[in-house]
Write a protein that holds these residues in place. Structure first.
Motif, PDB file in Angstrom:
ATOM      1  N   CYS A   1      -3.691   9.781   1.961  1.00  0.00           N
ATOM      2  CA  CYS A   1      -3.669   9.555   3.405  1.00  0.00           C
ATOM      3  C   CYS A   1      -3.032   8.199   3.677  1.00  0.00           C
ATOM      4  O   CYS A   1      -3.602   7.165   3.321  1.00  0.00           O
ATOM      5  N   ASP A   2      -1.852   8.210   4.279  1.00  0.00           N
ATOM      6  CA  ASP A   2      -1.130   6.961   4.543  1.00  0.00           C
ATOM      7  C   ASP A   2      -1.309   6.568   6.009  1.00  0.00           C
ATOM      8  O   ASP A   2      -0.645   7.115   6.880  1.00  0.00           O
ATOM      9  N   GLU A   3      -2.215   5.642   6.269  1.00  0.00           N
ATOM     10  CA  GLU A   3      -2.512   5.197   7.641  1.00  0.00           C
ATOM     11  C   GLU A   3      -2.756   6.404   8.561  1.00  0.00           C
ATOM     12  O   GLU A   3      -2.275   6.439   9.695  1.00  0.00           O
TER      13      GLU A   3
ATOM     14  N   ILE B   1       1.150   4.287  -2.827  1.00  0.00           N
ATOM     15  CA  ILE B   1       0.834   5.696  -2.590  1.00  0.00           C
ATOM     16  C   ILE B   1       2.049   6.586  -2.904  1.00  0.00           C
ATOM     17  O   ILE B   1       1.897   7.691  -3.404  1.00  0.00           O
ATOM     18  N   ARG B   2       3.261   6.065  -2.655  1.00  0.00           N
ATOM     19  CA  ARG B   2       4.445   6.878  -2.979  1.00  0.00           C
ATOM     20  C   ARG B   2       4.625   7.031  -4.488  1.00  0.00           C
ATOM     21  O   ARG B   2       5.240   7.986  -4.939  1.00  0.00           O
ATOM     22  N   MET B   3       4.053   6.108  -5.258  1.00  0.00           N
ATOM     23  CA  MET B   3       4.106   6.266  -6.713  1.00  0.00           C
ATOM     24  C   MET B   3       3.052   7.250  -7.192  1.00  0.00           C
ATOM     25  O   MET B   3       3.223   7.897  -8.218  1.00  0.00           O
TER      26      MET B   3
ATOM     27  N   PHE C   1       0.140  11.671   7.108  1.00  0.00           N
ATOM     28  CA  PHE C   1       0.890  10.490   7.534  1.00  0.00           C
ATOM     29  C   PHE C   1       0.401   9.960   8.886  1.00  0.00           C
ATOM     30  O   PHE C   1      -0.186  10.695   9.675  1.00  0.00           O
ATOM     31  N   GLN C   2       0.764   8.724   9.166  1.00  0.00           N
ATOM     32  CA  GLN C   2       0.383   8.105  10.438  1.00  0.00           C
ATOM     33  C   GLN C   2       0.915   8.897  11.630  1.00  0.00           C
ATOM     34  O   GLN C   2       0.206   9.127  12.602  1.00  0.00           O
ATOM     35  N   HIS C   3       2.207   9.283  11.554  1.00  0.00           N
ATOM     36  CA  HIS C   3       2.810   9.983  12.692  1.00  0.00           C
ATOM     37  C   HIS C   3       2.909  11.490  12.454  1.00  0.00           C
ATOM     38  O   HIS C   3       3.774  12.158  13.002  1.00  0.00           O
TER      39      HIS C   3
ATOM     40  N   LYS D   1       0.815  -1.216   0.000  1.00  0.00           N
ATOM     41  CA  LYS D   1       0.000   0.000   0.000  1.00  0.00           C
ATOM     42  C   LYS D   1       0.852   1.271   0.000  1.00  0.00           C
ATOM     43  O   LYS D   1       0.598   2.191  -0.769  1.00  0.00           O
ATOM     44  N   SER D   2       1.848   1.316   0.888  1.00  0.00           N
ATOM     45  CA  SER D   2       2.683   2.537   0.980  1.00  0.00           C
ATOM     46  C   SER D   2       3.469   2.752  -0.302  1.00  0.00           C
ATOM     47  O   SER D   2       3.627   3.891  -0.758  1.00  0.00           O
ATOM     48  N   THR D   3       3.957   1.667  -0.864  1.00  0.00           N
ATOM     49  CA  THR D   3       4.698   1.779  -2.117  1.00  0.00           C
ATOM     50  C   THR D   3       3.793   2.355  -3.201  1.00  0.00           C
ATOM     51  O   THR D   3       4.190   3.243  -3.964  1.00  0.00           O
TER      52      THR D   3
HETATM   53  P1  ADP Z   1       4.466   1.848   6.720  1.00  0.00           P
HETATM   54  O1  ADP Z   1       3.933   1.848   8.118  1.00  0.00           O
HETATM   55  O2  ADP Z   1       4.210   3.133   5.976  1.00  0.00           O
HETATM   56  O3  ADP Z   1       4.107   0.633   5.922  1.00  0.00           O
HETATM   57  P2  ADP Z   1       7.062   0.722   7.070  1.00  0.00           P
HETATM   58  O4  ADP Z   1       7.423   0.606   8.514  1.00  0.00           O
HETATM   59  O5  ADP Z   1       6.644  -0.496   6.296  1.00  0.00           O
HETATM   60  O6  ADP Z   1       6.035   1.888   6.900  1.00  0.00           O
HETATM   61  O7  ADP Z   1       8.289   1.346   6.285  1.00  0.00           O
HETATM   62  C1  ADP Z   1       8.868   2.535   6.685  1.00  0.00           C
HETATM   63  C2  ADP Z   1       9.828   2.956   5.586  1.00  0.00           C
HETATM   64  O8  ADP Z   1      10.822   1.949   5.362  1.00  0.00           O
HETATM   65  C3  ADP Z   1       9.127   3.169   4.247  1.00  0.00           C
HETATM   66  O9  ADP Z   1       9.601   4.361   3.681  1.00  0.00           O
HETATM   67  C4  ADP Z   1       9.515   1.958   3.406  1.00  0.00           C
HETATM   68  O10 ADP Z   1       9.731   2.301   2.048  1.00  0.00           O
HETATM   69  C5  ADP Z   1      10.818   1.533   4.005  1.00  0.00           C
HETATM   70  N1  ADP Z   1      10.908   0.075   3.956  1.00  0.00           N
HETATM   71  C6  ADP Z   1       9.973  -0.813   4.273  1.00  0.00           C
HETATM   72  N2  ADP Z   1      10.397  -2.058   4.129  1.00  0.00           N
HETATM   73  C7  ADP Z   1      11.693  -1.946   3.710  1.00  0.00           C
HETATM   74  C8  ADP Z   1      12.711  -2.882   3.367  1.00  0.00           C
HETATM   75  N3  ADP Z   1      12.499  -4.196   3.409  1.00  0.00           N
HETATM   76  N4  ADP Z   1      13.903  -2.409   2.993  1.00  0.00           N
HETATM   77  C9  ADP Z   1      14.120  -1.110   2.927  1.00  0.00           C
HETATM   78  N5  ADP Z   1      13.206  -0.173   3.227  1.00  0.00           N
HETATM   79  C10 ADP Z   1      12.003  -0.584   3.599  1.00  0.00           C
END
Ligand code: ADP
Ligand code: ADP
Length: 234
Positions: free
Chosen positions: A166-168, A50-52, A90-92, A46-48
């Motif tokens: 809106c990310d979480e 939204i970042r796109m 963002f979440q935080h 999901k986050s990936t």
């Molecule tokens: P979210 O709660 O938004 O899903 P994550 O805790 O999964 O956040 O990730 C926080 C950040 O770390 C994001 O910017 C994400 O791109 C990066 N990230 C997540 N997983 C990995 C990984 N396996 N290797 C490198 N970066 C990662």
């Protein structure tokens, strides 16, 4: 044409044991005025995704088309302009703790070169909109979680975006506060005609304000449709 169109979008990262397919062939259409939910467990992509949508990351395959422009074809300057039209929360919250609420909301305007007086006026207007009237000089540490997210929303709206991502955005909030923030997002969708994309692992948030939803699992959309059809009892 749709405001946002994803065509077989892929994002792969290099991992220790080969590629990680964070997003693996997603096609979606988001119409102007939608409150579009993307739900799925942690790690679903999901986050990936939204970042796109805001051009923070470029796809490794397929096309992300926003407002009839494919984001991969934008030049760096065009990409910066494009990103101004997309707000994000963002979440935080990602607020600057040493700055006042006014300064936090003004930040995107400052970066865009908007004159001081105009910035202040806009910040006041936005703080009023999110229910924080008169709190210009307060600091984020003086606020509750829900109020902090309201500042996040005000800041995201500073450049008059067409899309709010809106990310979480309610994941760090208690149920009552979540409800209030979701109500605010709904009001913004209706009054400012802003298209909202909401990424969450909370089905209730989607039920409360989204009209459409896509369910993601392991980088793919496994279900998509109106909220009514997806959440219908079997
Ligand atoms: P979210 O709660 O938004 O899903 P994550 O805790 O999964 O956040 O990730 C926080 C950040 O770390 C994001 O910017 C994400 O791109 C990066 N990230 C997540 N997983 C990995 C990984 N396996 N290797 C490198 N970066 C990662
Ligand atoms: P979600 O937001 O649904 O929790 P993410 O998009 O954060 O999912 O992550 C999807 C997958 O991609 C996860 O396996 C995560 O570890 C991986 N990932 C995300 N960002 C990165 C990154 N920058 N580098 C490597 N792997 C990443």
């Amino acid at each position: 044409m749709a405001l946002i169109e994803l065509r077989d979008v892929k994002k792969a990262y290099d991992g220790k044991n080969g590629s990680i397919h964070a997003v693996d062939g997603v096609s979606l259409t988001i119409e102007r005025g939608d409150v579009f939910g993307v739900v799925g467990y942690s790690g679903a992509g999901k986050s990936t995704l939204i970042r796109m949508l805001n051009g923070l990351e470029l796809p490794t395959g397929g096309e992300v088309i926003v407002n009839e422009h494919s984001i991969t074809s934008l030049k760096p300057k065009e990409l910066r302009e494009f990103r101004k039209k997309i707000g994000m929360i963002f979440q935080h919250f990602n607020l600057l703790w040493s700055r006042t609420l006014q300064e936090n909301v003004e930040l995107p305007l400052e970066l865009a070169g908007v004159p001081k007086k105009e910035r202040a006026q806009k910040a006041t207007e936005l703080l009023n909109l999110v229910g924080l009237q008169g709190r210009e000089k307060a600091y984020p540490s003086q606020l509750s979680g829900g109020q902090k997210q309201r500042v996040g929303i005000a800041r995201a709206l500073a450049n008059d975006p067409e899309i709010l991502l809106c990310d979480e955005a309610t994941s760090a909030l208690d149920p009552q506060t979540t409800e209030e923030v979701l109500d605010l997002l709904q009001k913004i969708n209706q009054e400012l005609h802003l298209t909202i994309v909401l990424i969450t692992h909370e089905m209730n948030a989607v039920r409360q304000i989204c009209n459409k939803v896509a369910v993601m699992e392991q980088g793919q959309v496994v279900e998509e449709g109106s909220v009514v059809s997806i959440f219908r009892q079997p």
